[in-house]
Design an enzyme around this catalytic site. Structure first.
Site, PDB file in Angstrom:
ATOM      1  N   HIS A 119    -125.598  35.823 -62.450  1.00 30.20           N
ATOM      2  CA  HIS A 119    -124.278  35.899 -62.757  1.00 30.20           C
ATOM      3  C   HIS A 119    -123.452  36.510 -61.455  1.00 30.20           C
ATOM      4  CE1 HIS A 119    -124.864  40.439 -64.118  1.00 30.20           C
ATOM      5  NE2 HIS A 119    -124.373  40.362 -63.131  1.00 30.20           N
ATOM      6  N   GLU A 153    -122.543  35.692 -67.650  1.00 33.86           N
ATOM      7  CA  GLU A 153    -123.804  35.467 -67.937  1.00 33.86           C
ATOM      8  C   GLU A 153    -124.128  34.127 -68.230  1.00 33.86           C
ATOM      9  OE1 GLU A 153    -125.216  38.065 -67.288  1.00 33.86           O
ATOM     10  OE2 GLU A 153    -124.930  39.730 -68.402  1.00 33.86           O
ATOM     11  N   ASP A 207    -114.320  42.968 -62.806  1.00 31.42           N
ATOM     12  CA  ASP A 207    -114.900  43.027 -64.106  1.00 31.42           C
ATOM     13  C   ASP A 207    -114.667  44.715 -64.267  1.00 31.42           C
ATOM     14  OD1 ASP A 207    -117.028  43.949 -62.517  1.00 31.42           O
ATOM     15  OD2 ASP A 207    -118.363  42.166 -63.247  1.00 31.42           O
ATOM     16  N   ASP A 261    -129.886  37.661 -63.242  1.00 33.12           N
ATOM     17  CA  ASP A 261    -129.696  36.530 -64.092  1.00 33.12           C
ATOM     18  C   ASP A 261    -128.821  35.191 -63.153  1.00 33.12           C
ATOM     19  OD1 ASP A 261    -127.235  37.504 -64.385  1.00 33.12           O
ATOM     20  OD2 ASP A 261    -127.574  37.401 -66.658  1.00 33.12           O
TER      21      ASP A 261
HETATM   22  C1  GLP Z   1    -123.041  44.007 -61.920  1.00 30.57           C
HETATM   23  C2  GLP Z   1    -121.850  43.357 -61.651  1.00 30.57           C
HETATM   24  C3  GLP Z   1    -121.982  42.235 -60.765  1.00 30.57           C
HETATM   25  C4  GLP Z   1    -122.842  42.212 -59.512  1.00 30.57           C
HETATM   26  C5  GLP Z   1    -124.122  42.842 -60.145  1.00 30.57           C
HETATM   27  C6  GLP Z   1    -125.394  43.372 -59.018  1.00 30.57           C
HETATM   28  O1  GLP Z   1    -123.717  43.346 -62.879  1.00 30.57           O
HETATM   29  N1  GLP Z   1    -120.881  43.201 -62.662  1.00 30.57           N
HETATM   30  O2  GLP Z   1    -120.498  41.933 -60.095  1.00 30.57           O
HETATM   31  O3  GLP Z   1    -123.061  41.445 -58.777  1.00 30.57           O
HETATM   32  O4  GLP Z   1    -123.765  44.072 -60.904  1.00 30.57           O
HETATM   33  O5  GLP Z   1    -125.532  44.260 -58.909  1.00 30.57           O
HETATM   34  P1  GLP Z   1    -126.514  45.161 -57.798  1.00 30.57           P
HETATM   35  O6  GLP Z   1    -125.588  45.107 -56.641  1.00 30.57           O
HETATM   36  O7  GLP Z   1    -126.518  46.473 -58.446  1.00 30.57           O
HETATM   37  O8  GLP Z   1    -127.733  44.559 -57.895  1.00 30.57           O
END
Ligand code: GLP
Length: 262
Positions: free
Chosen positions: A138, A143, A67, A136
């Protein structure tokens, strides 16, 4: 699905890097699916380490990230392109021209999403997809209510995700409202995937993702449909798993995992 529980984030991240290294060595032309976020930083540190100490070779690999934020330039410190260059690409011998992220500044964002799908297909699909999980549930930026067959597209971020990622931007007001993300359907087409989660704040959503019913409200539950998904977690993130003893038994007794024991 299989679930591997390691004592802490360092051991879990090291295991993820070693699984990836094994795949890259078996297939030097691997197409890697990569993820961002705080959790992944340790995996990239171990991959850089494997490159430096054991000559893990990325020169023939390609990569596609999950993404990118809409409206954020690739050279902006906040972009996922910047994150990947900084944490991995500039520290290993991957050819930057073989690393792909959606362009969040594209004039025609729908065309950009279609192009991304075409490029993944052109290079034969993703061999190994690395995934984190948002609070959440994802994966990528899929989402709640993301269709389980969704493809790469624009997605509006939830208030929870905006809050979760606000520290990177210096406040929730500065977080982009939309992102381009691979769809759940796109992700499910990879040949192998690894979901990596650490820390107690992920324990509740991880248990739902692994042991709960499949629902578009929690896109990570779709991974239960995948033929080869390995979930790697630390003890803190594993706290709410109902069947953790069974998962531990598998790791310590199934021959596939013997080479990964410490
Ligand atoms: C973002 C990314 C996700 C990732 C998530 C978790 O939202 N788009 O791909 O899994 O962060 O982040 P963290 O590892 O900082 O908890």
């Amino acid at each position: 699905m299989e679930v591997i529980i390691r004592p802490d984030a360092a051991a879990a991240g090291c295991l993820v890097a070693r699984i990836m290294a094994k795949e890259i060595r078996a297939n030097p032309h691997s197409v890697l699916g990569l993820a961002t976020g705080r959790t992944m930083e340790i995996v990239y540190q171990y991959l850089v380490d494997l490159h430096q100490r054991e000559r893990l070779d990325f020169s023939l690999c390609r990569s596609f990230n999950l993404d990118e934020y809409v409206g954020v330039a690739p050279d902006d410190f906040h972009s996922y392109r910047y994150y990947m260059n900084d944490r991995l690409f500039k520290k290993v011998n991957i050819d930057l021209r073989n690393t792909y992220l959606p362009n969040g500044l594209a004039l025609d964002l729908d065309a950009e999403c279609r192009l991304y799908e075409d490029q993944i297909r052109k290079f034969g699909g993703i061999d190994l997809q690395l995934l984190g999980i948002g609070r959440d549930g994802h994966i990528g930026f899929n989402e709640p209510l993301s269709a389980l067959q969704s493809r790469t597209r624009m997605k509006a971020l939830t208030p929870e995700t905006i809050t979760q990622n606000s520290s990177f931007f210096g406040g929730p007001d500065k977080v982009p409202r939309r992102a381009i993300t691979m769809g759940v359907g796109t992700i499910l087409e990879c040949r192998r995937c690894i979901l990596f989660a650490t820390g107690a704040e992920k324990a509740g959503i991880l248990a739902k993702a692994v042991e709960g019913p499949i629902t578009a409200m929690i896109s990570a539950t779709a991974l239960q449909l995948h033929r080869r998904c390995t979930v790697v977690v630390d003890e803190a993130a594993a706290q709410q798993l109902a069947h953790s003893e069974y998962y531990r038994w598998i790791f310590h007794n199934e021959p596939e995992w013997s080479e990964f024991q410490e």
